[in-house]
Design an enzyme around this catalytic site. Structure first.
Site, PDB file in Angstrom:
ATOM      1  CG  LEU A 143      -2.030  -1.080   1.201  1.00 17.68           C
ATOM      2  CD1 LEU A 143      -2.975  -0.879   2.381  1.00 17.68           C
ATOM      3  CD2 LEU A 143      -2.802  -1.107  -0.095  1.00 17.68           C
ATOM      4  CE1 TYR A 190      -5.906   2.308  12.640  1.00 19.40           C
ATOM      5  CE2 TYR A 190      -7.504   2.891  14.321  1.00 19.40           C
ATOM      6  CZ  TYR A 190      -7.101   2.078  13.286  1.00 19.40           C
ATOM      7  OH  TYR A 190      -7.905   1.040  12.882  1.00 19.40           O
ATOM      8  CB  THR A 203     -11.364   2.400  12.935  1.00 16.80           C
ATOM      9  OG1 THR A 203     -11.226   2.283  14.349  1.00 16.80           O
ATOM     10  CG2 THR A 203     -10.923   3.796  12.524  1.00 16.80           C
TER      11      THR A 203
END
Length: 300
Positions: A38, A126, A102
């Site tokens: 990625l 994150y 998430t």
């Protein structure tokens, strides 16, 4: 049907492989480094194209929540730009994509479970990188299903349940934060849900079902009570057990801030697809039994 899944070692990827074996005509192909990286966009389209997929599941991610605070460029390279490149590849191949996001896109200030219409406000690098990934995926192709989930555990890889059982083998008392709430989500249950809806996603180019959803285990619990339930299930299965001592988040400082409430409402998914995730308690018990049996077989 052939499903290409980014990431070979992740909990969801392994769950999809395992559950696909129970379904006729379903093949899951996992792809990861070095064939698909990625952080190297040029590798993404060729790797996915070689799989000749009918559907892409974008599951690979930078998941080191605390480490991301000191490595924001790496987190965004994978979770934002990499996710966008996977969606662009799916669009190029004219196949739909399921992208996994998430609960950490929220700040945890809401007293009730978060719905899709609630405004994201990530507390960590994150969470911010995953939110940016959602935008990149949505911009790359209209045939996207973005699934936010949280507190994922399974018999595979590293996760909270496995950590709690390991600690119980080492000590009699385990301190666990009691002021964080969420939905424990089984990777096996998530895999089943994705496989269940995959045929619908591939049938239509303009299905109104495409969009953003929350999908998490049914029921909300604190981290400490999550640990207690896993340990009770372990003791019932002949595995390790320890006493859980409640502590506040402030008593366990981490580089990245966690939301106090990251619970998700899956009502939209349930209404659209006519199915709900199982109650978290039973899924935890099934996972713990597998883990205890695995430990027993290794030591016998």
């Amino acid at each position: 049907m052939r499903i290409a899944v980014t990431g070979c070692e992740g909990q969801l990827a392994l769950g999809l492989v395992e559950r696909s074996h129970r379904r006729s005509g379903m093949e899951v192909v996992t792809i990861g480094r070095p064939h698909l990286d990625l952080t190297e966009p040029a590798t993404i389209l060729p790797a996915i194209e070689r799989c000749r997929p009918d559907l892409v599941v974008s599951a690979a991610a930078y998941t080191a929540v605390d480490q991301a605070e000191s490595e924001p460029e790496a987190a965004f390279a994978v979770n934002a730009f990499g996710a966008g490149a996977v969606a662009e590849a799916a669009a190029c191949l004219e196949v739909p994509i399921v992208h996994i996001s998430t609960d950490y896109v929220f700040d945890g200030s809401k007293p009730r479970s978060y719905a899709e219409g609630d405004t994201p406000a990530p507390l960590s690098v994150y969470g911010a990188s995953k939110l940016a990934g959602e935008s990149a995926v949505a911009e790359a192709t209209p045939r996207h299903l973005i699934l936010r989930t949280g507190w994922v555990y399974s018999p595979f890889g590293k996760n909270f349940v496995k950590t709690i059982l390991r600690l119980a083998e080492e000590r009699e008392d385990i301190a666990v934060v009691a002021d964080q709430r969420g939905n424990p989500s089984s990777a096996i249950d998530l895999a089943d849900a994705i496989l269940d809806i995959s045929a619908r996603l591939t049938k239509s180019r303009q299905d109104a079902a495409f969009g953003l959803y929350h999908l998490a285990g049914s029921g909300v619990v604190s981290r400490a009570d999550f640990a207690r339930h896993a340990l009770a299930a372990s003791r019932a299965a002949g595995g390790p057990w320890a006493h859980v001592r409640d502590i506040a988040t402030g008593g366990f400082p981490t580089p990245a801030s966690r939301p106090a409430n990251s619970s998700l409402s899956s009502a939209k998914f349930n209404a659209t697809f006519g199915q709900a995730m199982p109650a978290w308690q039973g899924s935890v018990e099934r996972t713990v039994r597998r883990l205890v049996e695995s430990i027993s077989s290794e030591t016998s």
